[in-house]
Design a protein around this motif. Structure first.
Motif, mmCIF file in Angstrom:
data_model
loop_
_atom_site.group_PDB
_atom_site.id
_atom_site.type_symbol
_atom_site.label_atom_id
_atom_site.label_comp_id
_atom_site.label_asym_id
_atom_site.label_seq_id
_atom_site.Cartn_x
_atom_site.Cartn_y
_atom_site.Cartn_z
ATOM 1 N N ASP A 417 12.391 5.049 -3.963
ATOM 2 C CA ASP A 417 12.366 5.257 -5.408
ATOM 3 C C ASP A 417 12.611 6.733 -5.669
ATOM 4 O O ASP A 417 12.577 7.559 -4.748
ATOM 5 C CB ASP A 417 11.045 4.803 -6.021
ATOM 6 C CG ASP A 417 9.854 5.601 -5.509
ATOM 7 O OD1 ASP A 417 9.750 6.800 -5.821
ATOM 8 O OD2 ASP A 417 9.031 5.023 -4.777
ATOM 9 N N ASP A 418 12.870 7.078 -6.940
ATOM 10 C CA ASP A 418 13.224 8.453 -7.272
ATOM 11 C C ASP A 418 12.014 9.326 -7.602
ATOM 12 O O ASP A 418 12.175 10.512 -7.879
ATOM 13 C CB ASP A 418 14.192 8.470 -8.460
ATOM 14 C CG ASP A 418 15.605 8.076 -8.059
ATOM 15 O OD1 ASP A 418 15.860 8.008 -6.840
ATOM 16 O OD2 ASP A 418 16.428 7.826 -8.949
ATOM 17 N N ASP A 419 10.809 8.764 -7.548
ATOM 18 C CA ASP A 419 9.619 9.547 -7.858
ATOM 19 C C ASP A 419 8.992 10.146 -6.601
ATOM 20 O O ASP A 419 8.825 11.364 -6.500
ATOM 21 C CB ASP A 419 8.596 8.679 -8.595
ATOM 22 C CG ASP A 419 9.084 8.255 -9.967
ATOM 23 O OD1 ASP A 419 9.799 9.049 -10.614
ATOM 24 O OD2 ASP A 419 8.759 7.130 -10.392
ATOM 25 N N LYS A 420 8.682 9.303 -5.637
ATOM 26 C CA LYS A 420 8.025 9.789 -4.424
ATOM 27 C C LYS A 420 9.004 10.343 -3.400
ATOM 28 O O LYS A 420 8.611 11.040 -2.474
ATOM 29 C CB LYS A 420 7.195 8.665 -3.805
ATOM 30 C CG LYS A 420 6.037 8.213 -4.700
ATOM 31 C CD LYS A 420 5.236 7.113 -4.040
ATOM 32 C CE LYS A 420 4.096 6.666 -4.941
ATOM 33 N NZ LYS A 420 3.292 5.573 -4.322
ATOM 34 N N ARG A 421 10.281 9.996 -3.547
ATOM 35 C CA ARG A 421 11.334 10.542 -2.675
ATOM 36 C C ARG A 421 11.155 10.152 -1.203
ATOM 37 O O ARG A 421 11.538 10.903 -0.309
ATOM 38 C CB ARG A 421 11.378 12.061 -2.774
ATOM 39 C CG ARG A 421 11.699 12.577 -4.174
ATOM 40 C CD ARG A 421 13.179 12.543 -4.455
ATOM 41 N NE ARG A 421 13.504 13.064 -5.758
ATOM 42 C CZ ARG A 421 14.734 13.235 -6.215
ATOM 43 N NH1 ARG A 421 15.750 12.904 -5.457
ATOM 44 N NH2 ARG A 421 14.971 13.703 -7.404
ATOM 45 N N VAL A 422 10.592 8.979 -0.967
ATOM 46 C CA VAL A 422 10.469 8.496 0.413
ATOM 47 C C VAL A 422 11.799 7.891 0.831
ATOM 48 O O VAL A 422 12.308 6.967 0.187
ATOM 49 C CB VAL A 422 9.347 7.450 0.540
ATOM 50 C CG1 VAL A 422 9.309 6.880 1.955
ATOM 51 C CG2 VAL A 422 8.007 8.068 0.163
ATOM 52 N N LEU A 423 12.379 8.390 1.907
ATOM 53 C CA LEU A 423 13.664 7.893 2.383
ATOM 54 C C LEU A 423 13.518 6.469 2.911
ATOM 55 O O LEU A 423 12.573 6.158 3.636
ATOM 56 C CB LEU A 423 14.203 8.820 3.472
ATOM 57 C CG LEU A 423 14.600 10.223 2.996
ATOM 58 C CD1 LEU A 423 14.713 11.176 4.171
ATOM 59 C CD2 LEU A 423 15.902 10.174 2.216
#
Length: 436
Positions: A417-423
């Motif tokens: 997702d674009d919030d936590k930025r977990v690849l």
């Protein structure tokens, strides 16, 4: 040919901080170095000062506000926009995953549209600060002036390429930004002065981009003499556009040539409602197409046709159906898909061999498969996207080309997702990298 300044003890002879000393020392030092070169034998072609393997493009367009806010402190303090809400740990995660560089897109419109000198000076300072942040995370950086192709913008790719005065002003931005970037380490920073020229797609017309590219290169090279430049052909930086470029007219060995590819387009842009064609009505086509069997794929194609017939404007319905059927006809089997996927690589490889450009100087600068269009519910399964990315990186690495996937976040994002930025670990595995 452009030869970078020689290094002594790992440092550039040219100093930006000791101008007076440089003026006294350099003439005799250059003479000594040149004499040494002559004694050593003929000068060979220089390698690029910037090298790379596996890259990731950072975000553009996702939350950037309109021009009426471009002088606000909150906007300027988070320039470029990917910096909003990003931590040092997020950047280090990119490096830990196995990416050695990032491509950092910057929309040049903010430098050009009603921009004061004060704004431009601040934007350049923030750009340098962003480069430093990425270097601190262990990442090399390509600074990418990345205009947006839009007919409704005051300043976008279309306008810059069509207006001589605006192109001249664009070149001035290239000059100023290049001069600022010249203070960075050429081993860890490169400069891409133009993204995806939207000209020269019609083979019946005399190409426009090559002469503009020569002007662009001349300005950029004078501004930033020691750094690697990333240059492309026209027609959206395609391999087709690259074929129309004669690199001997540029005559610079410190250039990496780039091409972009999203083939097969009908599979990579599903649901994209900004393309102006039938893609807004397309969803659910798997990769590879025979993943669920030939019959299931044909049923999904039929469902797309029904959607176009039901939802497309009546005056465009026939046109959109025809366009979709033409695209779908080329991806009916995995064999067809691989043929289409490999064609741009074959073109770029043949072009490089013709002009004796080594494969490490030919760069797959953009590729990707959509994750989810912003206003759509359908989300492309990570396994489909990973399979596609594996084929693309395999095609690049087979030929020795470095690559950069599009993109960290946004519609084509490779995060969960674009919030936590977990690849996304499935996507990382598809890219041949390390899930965290």
């Amino acid at each position: 040919m452009v030869l970078p300044f020689c290094r002594l003890g790992g440092h550039f002879v040219q100093s930006h901080d000791q101008k007076d000393a440089k003026e006294l020392i350099l003439p005799s030092l250059r003479a000594l170095l040149c004499f040494s070169c002559l004694m050593a034998g003929p000068v060979t072609a220089s390698a690029t000062t910037f090298t790379m393997k596996h890259g990731l493009s950072l975000d553009l367009w996702t939350t950037w506000p309109g021009p009426e806010r471009w002088d606000e402190e909150a906007v300027l303090a988070n320039f470029p926009e990917w910096r909003q809400g990003v931590s040092a740990d997020n950047l280090q995660d990119i490096r830990k995953a196995g990416f050695d560089f990032v491509r950092m897109p910057i929309d040049p419109a903010i430098f050009l549209e009603d921009a004061s000198d004060k704004r431009v000076t601040r934007l350049i300072a923030e750009t340098l600060r962003s480069v430093d942040m990425l270097h601190e995370a262990g990442l090399k950086v390509i600074v990418d002036l990345h205009s947006i192709p839009s007919d409704v913008r005051k300043v976008g790719t279309n306008q810059v390429l069509a207006d001589k005065d605006l192109f001249s002003r664009y070149l001035d931005v290239v000059r100023r930004l290049g001069q600022a970037l010249a203070r960075t380490d050429p081993a860890t920073t490169a400069f891409e002065p133009f993204n995806e020229p939207v000209v020269d797609c019609d083979p019946t017309l005399f190409p426009k981009w090559p002469s503009m590219l020569e002007q662009l290169h001349s300005v950029a090279r004078k501004a930033i003499p020691n750094h690697t430049l990333i240059l492309s052909g026209g027609c959206w930086s395609s391999a087709h556009g690259l074929e129309k470029i004669d690199p001997e007219r540029i005559a610079d060995d410190n250039v990496i040539w780039t091409f972009h590819s999203y083939e097969p387009y009908v599979l990579t842009h599903q649901g994209a409602d900004w393309t102006g064609d039938s893609m807004s009505y397309v969803e659910g086509l798997p990769y590879p197409p025979d993943l669920m069997g030939e019959k299931a794929f044909e049923e999904r194609l039929a469902a797309v046709r029904q959607t176009i017939e039901a939802k497309a404007p009546e005056e465009r319905r026939e046109e959109l159906l025809t366009g979709f059927n033409e695209m779908a006809g080329g991806v009916m089997s995995y064999e067809q898909v691989l043929t289409m996927l490999n064609e741009p690589f074959d073109k770029a490889e043949a072009w490089g061999k013709e002009y004796e450009i080594p494969p490490e100087r030919i760069f797959l600068g953009e590729f990707g498969m959509i994750r989810q269009e912003y206003r759509k519910e359908f989300r492309m399964p990570s396994t489909w996207r990973a399979a596609y990315l594996k084929d693309m990186t395999g095609a690049a690495e087979k030929r020795g080309f470095p690559w950069s996937v599009w993109s960290w976040g946004g519609a084509f994002g490779i995060t969960l997702d674009d919030d936590k930025r977990v690849l996304d670990p499935v996507i990382l595995k598809g890219l041949g990298l390390k899930p965290q």
